[in-house]
Design an enzyme around this catalytic site. Structure first.
Site, PDB file in Angstrom:
ATOM      1  N   CYS A 140      11.929 -17.226 -18.087  1.00 42.38           N
ATOM      2  CA  CYS A 140      10.668 -16.483 -18.117  1.00 42.38           C
ATOM      3  C   CYS A 140      10.858 -15.051 -17.649  1.00 42.38           C
ATOM      4  O   CYS A 140      10.127 -14.151 -18.061  1.00 42.38           O
ATOM      5  CB  CYS A 140       9.632 -17.160 -17.219  1.00 42.38           C
ATOM      6  SG  CYS A 140       8.784 -18.561 -17.962  1.00 42.38           S
ATOM      7  N   GLU A 165       2.463 -15.180 -27.866  1.00 44.61           N
ATOM      8  CA  GLU A 165       3.031 -15.289 -26.525  1.00 44.61           C
ATOM      9  C   GLU A 165       4.421 -14.676 -26.413  1.00 44.61           C
ATOM     10  O   GLU A 165       5.140 -14.909 -25.444  1.00 44.61           O
ATOM     11  CB  GLU A 165       3.055 -16.762 -26.111  1.00 44.61           C
ATOM     12  CG  GLU A 165       1.686 -17.392 -26.015  1.00 44.61           C
ATOM     13  CD  GLU A 165       0.883 -16.905 -24.817  1.00 44.61           C
ATOM     14  OE1 GLU A 165       1.426 -16.880 -23.713  1.00 44.61           O
ATOM     15  OE2 GLU A 165      -0.301 -16.538 -25.002  1.00 44.61           O
ATOM     16  N   HIS A 182       4.692 -23.263 -23.196  1.00 36.54           N
ATOM     17  CA  HIS A 182       5.475 -22.438 -24.118  1.00 36.54           C
ATOM     18  C   HIS A 182       6.675 -23.241 -24.610  1.00 36.54           C
ATOM     19  O   HIS A 182       7.139 -24.148 -23.921  1.00 36.54           O
ATOM     20  CB  HIS A 182       6.010 -21.169 -23.436  1.00 36.54           C
ATOM     21  CG  HIS A 182       4.965 -20.160 -23.100  1.00 36.54           C
ATOM     22  ND1 HIS A 182       4.950 -19.468 -21.903  1.00 36.54           N
ATOM     23  CD2 HIS A 182       3.910 -19.700 -23.807  1.00 36.54           C
ATOM     24  CE1 HIS A 182       3.922 -18.637 -21.885  1.00 36.54           C
ATOM     25  NE2 HIS A 182       3.275 -18.760 -23.024  1.00 36.54           N
TER      26      HIS A 182
END
Length: 444
Positions: A368, A174, A250
């Site tokens: 993000c 990720e 996450h």
């Protein structure tokens, strides 16, 4: 030689919409099918990036992906002209259209893992695009991501680019959303903290039961090998599976670090004490571990406000500041904690709030939206200068958004053939504005 941490923010794409594609991401699921405002989203992201540039930080932008992704739809058997493909998929399999029209590349924390030259065996900055295999709509990004990064960081004297890891669940990666680099100074050798959700081969380690663990230990170890990191510069730490099942998809939803500060929730890690002690020992010098107690901020509040999906930045004055979404300011418990944090004597001396609600509603906060790249002055000089945010570039990008973006979009609108034309026109102009070359399939 000077050293910097540059932030490269993802430009929100013209197809920004709320299709609810990200299982395990609470905000994404809760806001599914709501109308979105791509223009507002892009301008909000640009305003946040410009504000950081105005604070004296090195700030750049990363181009979005081409969406809808007609080429992936063709691989799945939809045929005819581009417009016929859109029409067929909209009528017979709209979920594939939603997936192939997602603007999720805006969250560039997932774009890649980056290791600076101070850490790597060959003294180059290493980039590995994330394969993002846990979510189909993100798994189709890595090839174009690699092309964009190579166009931004092209000088092979300073930069080394790797392919994404093989597309298999054993190697679910990720990107920087599960990776934090800690150091005393940006130019000094640091310790790269890889946080994983599960181990494929060690069945004794616990796993979440409700939501997927997107990052594997094995993927993190592979990235470390590719980047030439030695044992002294890596720590591998497991995310708490219980918080993954509460929507912490996450690590950057529950922890964030900068230089010698690690800011994290009490429930962030599984058996974290030993690994945090190892991190402290490897880093050398002072490490500020700021643990937020559950009694003050619940996991639910942390997820809803993205308290930890904030950025911690070092200002030119040497003070650190938290770049937080306004959602943190609007939540009484989180706002009270942040106010108290400024009195605790840590390196964090400021909190600045920004409106990024269009991104927040789709499951991504300030952290993000950015990819962090630590650079020295020679490496910074080798970066494509057109992707760095200046006053003039900001004005041009703002006008570009205002020219090409819609102010309302629903998932049903993704089948509009005019949207595909608008997007390609916008991206073709953007590649010229940022001097990226022909990075999109429709340009080749």
């Amino acid at each position: 030689m000077k050293h910097f941490e540059a932030n490269f923010d993802g430009l929100v794409g013209p197809t920004h919409n709320y299709a609810g594609l990200s299982f395990g991401n609470v905000a994404s699921s809760q806001n599914a099918s709501m109308p979105s405002n791509p223009k507002a989203a892009a301008l909000q992201g640009l305003a946040k990036a410009k504000a950081l540039a105005d604070l004296g930080l090195v700030q750049g932008v990363i181009a979005p992906q081409e969406r809808p992704d007609i080429y992936t739809l063709r691989q799945m058997g939809f045929s005819g002209t581009d417009m016929q493909v859109l029409n067929k998929v909209a009528k017979t399999a709209p979920q594939w259209l939603y997936a192939c029209a997602s603007a999720s590349s805006m969250w560039t924390a997932n774009a890649a893992t980056v290791s600076p030259s101070a850490d790597t065996a060959d003294g180059k900055v290493h980039f590995t695009p994330a394969n993002l295999i846990d979510k189909f709509h993100r798994s189709i990004e890595s090839d174009t991501t690699g092309k964009i990064l190579k166009a931004m960081f092209a000088d092979t004297r300073y930069f080394k680019h790797h392919h994404a890891l093989p597309l298999h669940t054993h190697l679910g990666d990720e990107g920087a959303a599960n990776h934090t680099r800690l150091c005393q100074q940006y130019g000094a050798a640091g310790v790269e903290l890889f946080v994983y959700g599960q181990s494929v081969f060690d069945q004794e380690k616990p796993k979440p039961q409700k939501y997927p663990a997107r990052q594997t230990l094995e993927a993190s170890q592979a990235i470390a090998r590719l980047h030439g990191l030695d044992d002294d510069s890596c720590v591998f730490l497991q995310q708490n599976p219980l918080v993954i099942d509460q929507g912490v998809f996450h690590n950057d939803v529950i922890a964030v670090g900068n230089q010698n500060v690690l800011f994290y929730h009490q429930q962030a890690f599984f058996n974290g004490a030993e690994k945090l002690a190892e991190l402290q020992q490897k880093l050398g010098g002072e490490l500020h571990l700021i643990e937020v107690p559950t009694a003050q901020v619940s996991v639910k509040d942390a997820v809803q406000t993205y308290l930890f999906n904030t950025q911690i930045v070092t200002l030119p004055s040497g003070e650190m500041a938290i770049i937080a979404p306004t959602d943190c300011e609007e939540n009484p418990a989180v706002k009270q904690y942040l106010d108290e944090l400024l009195t605790l004597g840590t390196p964090i001396k400021q909190v600045r709030y920004f409106d990024v609600k269009q991104s927040m509603q789709n499951g991504g906060g300030p952290a993000c939206l950015r990819l962090r790249v630590a650079l020295n002055d020679q490496e910074l000089a080798a970066v494509n200068p057109q992707v760095l945010l200046t006053d003039e570039k900001y004005k041009k990008l703002t006008k570009w958004v205002e020219r090409h973006y819609r102010d309302r979009l629903t998932p049903a609108d993704l089948a509009d053939p005019e949207l595909l034309k608008e997007t390609r026109t916008a991206l073709d102009e953007l590649t010229q504005l940022l001097k990226l070359g022909s990075i999109y399939p429709f340009q080749r």
